[in-house]
Scaffold this motif. Structure first.
Motif, short mmCIF file in Angstrom:
data_model
loop_
_atom_site.label_atom_id
_atom_site.label_comp_id
_atom_site.label_asym_id
_atom_site.label_seq_id
_atom_site.Cartn_x
_atom_site.Cartn_y
_atom_site.Cartn_z
N SER A 159 -27.24 20.11 50.46
CA SER A 159 -27.47 19.45 49.17
C SER A 159 -28.20 20.34 48.17
N LYS A 160 -29.08 21.21 48.65
CA LYS A 160 -29.84 22.06 47.73
C LYS A 160 -29.12 23.36 47.39
N SER A 161 -28.04 23.63 48.07
CA SER A 161 -27.32 24.88 47.80
C SER A 161 -25.82 24.64 47.80
N ARG A 162 -25.40 23.66 47.02
CA ARG A 162 -23.98 23.34 46.93
C ARG A 162 -23.21 24.50 46.28
N HIS A 163 -21.97 24.69 46.71
CA HIS A 163 -21.13 25.70 46.07
C HIS A 163 -19.77 25.07 45.74
#
Length: 701
Positions: A159-163
């Protein structure tokens, strides 16, 4: 020029059903578009839906008591957002052409879904866009789905590093989405963590995640899955096996088709299915539980364990609709009478339709080979076996002398009454064969036994004698009077009407027993041979239609043995029906005629005109049957294939049958099935949630 040549080639030689042509796509746009104030053509969203989702298709179940698993027509409006690449709310011809071109791609379904979520047109999809559309469409009582799960993070990152997802990544994520939704839903209901849920909970999971892909038959019987084991609950293994069966429907369809082909009665057991699956597939082996689930749902109405393609269609074909029952009650007496009346009326109209087409085809075939028929009749009517007393030496000599003595039109002596009479004759033969063959054909397997094929053909031959005998006796007397006029000076030429009046009703049926003796075996040989040549030699199937040349060839080849083997009966019939000239032997009946010919002329006399009969009957029936089948395709009976019987219905062009619906609709429907894996409510017109209502409505609430 190439397209014209290709079209002609396919019409003559046959070809598998092909995709819709580009000119048809253009015509589809012009048919649904409207003009603006400048006269420019454009499509609105409503016009677009009309173009890709034909109104005659079935989008919802026909009763409110059944689950509505069909994709709603309004949901096709989702695809308008993909087609509207300029974001103007209108489509011009270029936009439509681009969308049609997209539909023609092999992976069109996934690319359409990708473009729907690629809002910015950057060539990638943001994970938040997928989650946002899901949240927008889900209802308050939907089974929850965790977008921060381990599965989701594998595709879009945590969730904190979506791509963003590329097209291949998005397509793979979408393919696995339904399975993950089912897995999470199972955990939601499996509160004690023992790996089991209640049948009603399983039904809710499937209805919420997969009902747009399943048939009424499966949806209404979902709770019965617990019966495949001794437990009254459903395990996670059951759910996974059920999901695998859903995903392998195309393979199952192929295995069932091949296995039933090899079965004598068109029905197979669980063991037959698994054996055939082992032959066809390399790595997609079905587990015992998956086979149990397939046969459980397919065999609910056939507990014997031997199932036909029709049984499997209720599982394989998502468009299969249940019998017309309401809340488990049978049709009322009034409804039953109405259905029976409709069925009888349809049968009458269908027979009339076949009769009309058969008349045209029969007249066409008779005209094409009439000169050969005249030569055959003249040869068969020669009474002498001594060469010096014979008028004709062979078929070619006969044709040459007819043209020399009577002109070219002499080859068509008596053709008018022949055409008038042959129309109902051939029509009744073709119609009766179709009707009797349809009666004996197994409704489940669509197969017919060999002896039933012989009975069907024989019945057709027997029925045609009502028209054949009067026609033949008039035709024969017209055909031979040319040679009588040459040999007997002053012999009058009689008209067909004079011959009919002179013979009377009884005289018109002189030699009817011989006519039956010829026509019954002829048709009993001809029609089964023709049917097997088409299917076994030329490879005709539901999707591989034969061309005119193939139909003509099959009809001509089938006519050869049928014509030659029945020549003795034809000789006897001809001798009985021709008016005996002075000095000729007069025959008292069938037996007397046969014995007299044997004594006076020998065995060879029974096959007089045999080659000419082959040359006439073979191409005649080739032309007739080819014309009949071409006419059936060109002029189908209105409403054919659209009726729904009280025993259930399989929608033409979907699932277990060959696709006949327009290609844009088929592709669009498949793309929607993928998109609706996210949530079945996407694209539906929904009432806003209470918190989104206008303030004055919230206050009144």
């Amino acid at each position: 020029m190439a397209s014209v040549a290709t079209t002609v080639k396919e019409q003559l030689l046959g070809a598998p059903d092909s995709s819709q042509l580009s000119h048809q796509s253009r015509a589809n746009f012009l048919r649904h578009a409207q003009k603006d104030e400048n006269g420019e053509l454009f499509m609105t969203k409503e016009n677009f839906i009309d173009a890709v989702a034909p109104k005659q298709e079935d989008y919802v179940s026909s009763t409110r008591k059944r689950p509505k698993h069909k994709i709603k027509r309004e949901q096709y409006g989702i695809l308008f957002n993909v087609a509207d690449r300029r974001k103007t709310g209108q489509l011009n011809l270029a936009d439509w052409a681009t969308f049609e071109n997209l539909l023609a791609k092999p992976d069109a379904e996934y690319e359409i879904a990708f473009r729907l979520f690629d809002f910015d047109g950057t060539g990638s999809v943001k994970f938040d866009a997928v989650q946002g559309l899901y949240n927008l469409n889900k209802s308050t009582d939907s089974i929850p789905f965790d977008w921060d799960s381990e599965w989701a993070s594998l595709y879009g990152g945590r969730s904190k590093s979506r791509h963003d997802m590329t097209y291949p990544q998005f397509a793979q994520m979408l393919r696995g989405l339904q399975g993950e939704r089912i897995r999470q839903a199972f955990h939601t209901f499996d509160k004690d963590g023992d790996g089991f849920i209640q049948p009603e909970e399983f039904q809710r999971i499937i209805l919420e995640t997969s009902k747009h892909k399943l048939s009424d038959h499966i949806l209404e019987n979902l709770p019965t899955l617990c019966n495949i084991s001794t437990s009254n609950r459903i395990s996670y293994a059951n759910v996974r096996a059920f999901q695998n069966v859903m995903r392998e429907m195309d393979i199952i369809d192929l295995v069932v088709r091949e296995a039933t082909k090899k079965s004598v009665d068109g029905k197979i057991t669980r063991a037959d299915f698994l054996d055939e699956a082992a032959r066809i597939t390399r790595f997609s082996q079905f587990t015992p539980m998956e086979a149990d689930i397939l046969f459980h749902f397919a065999g609910l109405d056939a507990p014997s364990g031997r199932l036909s393609q029709k049984d499997f269609a209720k599982v394989i074909d998502s468009s299969w609709r249940v019998p017309m029952m309401v809340a488990g009650q049978a049709l009322s007496a009034g409804q039953e009478v109405a259905e029976k009346t409709k069925s009888v009326l349809h049968s009458v109209l269908e027979s009339a339709h076949h009769f009309g087409l058969g008349s045209i085809a029969g007249a066409f075939g008779a005209f094409m080979v009439y000169p050969i028929d005249l030569v055959k009749t003249r040869l068969q009517n020669q009474r002498s076996s001594r060469p010096g007393e014979r008028l004709y030496n062979n078929s070619i000599d006969c044709a040459r002398k007819v043209i020399r003595n009577e002109g070219f039109t002499g080859l068509y002596s008596g053709v008018i009454p022949q055409l008038i009479g042959v129309a109902p004759e051939k029509a009744i033969k073709l119609t009766v064969n179709d009707l009797v063959r349809g009666f004996f054909t197994d409704k489940d397997t669509h197969r017919i036994k060999y002896y039933h094929e012989l009975i069907s053909g024989g019945a057709a031959g027997a029925c045609q004698v009502v028209f054949t005998n009067p026609l033949e006796i008039v035709k024969i007397r017209l055909q031979v009077q040319g040679e009588i006029a040459k040999n007997v000076e002053g012999a009058p030429r009689r008209s067909a009407l004079w011959i009919v009046k002179n013979l009377g009703l009884v005289g018109l049926y002189k030699g009817a027993s011989a006519c039956l003796l010829r026509d019954v075996p002829f048709s009993a040989i001809y029609f089964p041979t023709y049917a097997h040549l088409k299917s076994d030699f030329f490879g005709e199937t539901a999707t591989n239609k034969l061309g005119v040349i193939q139909l003509l060839t099959a009809g001509a080849i089938a006519g050869m043995p049928a014509a030659y083997l029945t020549t003795p009966c034809d000789v006897i019939k001809t001798r009985l029906q021709v008016e005996a000239r002075k000095g000729d032997t007069k025959y008292n009946g069938l037996r007397h005629c046969a014995s007299t010919i044997w004594k006076e002329e020998g065995m060879a006399a029974f096959f007089k005109g045999g080659p000419a009969r082959i040359m006439r009957s073979s191409p005649q029936f080739g032309f007739t049957l080819a014309a009949y089948e071409v006419l059936q395709k060109a002029l189908p009976m209105p409403g054919e294939g659209d009726s729904i019987s009280p025993t259930g219905h399989i929608e033409p062009g979907l699932g277990g049958q060959s696709a006949t619906a327009p290609l844009p609709y088929l592709r669009s429907r498949n793309a929607l099935k993928l998109i609706l894996d996210l949530d079945q409510n996407i694209g539906r017109v929904q009432v806003p949630r209470p918190e989104n209502w206008p303030k004055f409505l919230q206050a009144s609430k």
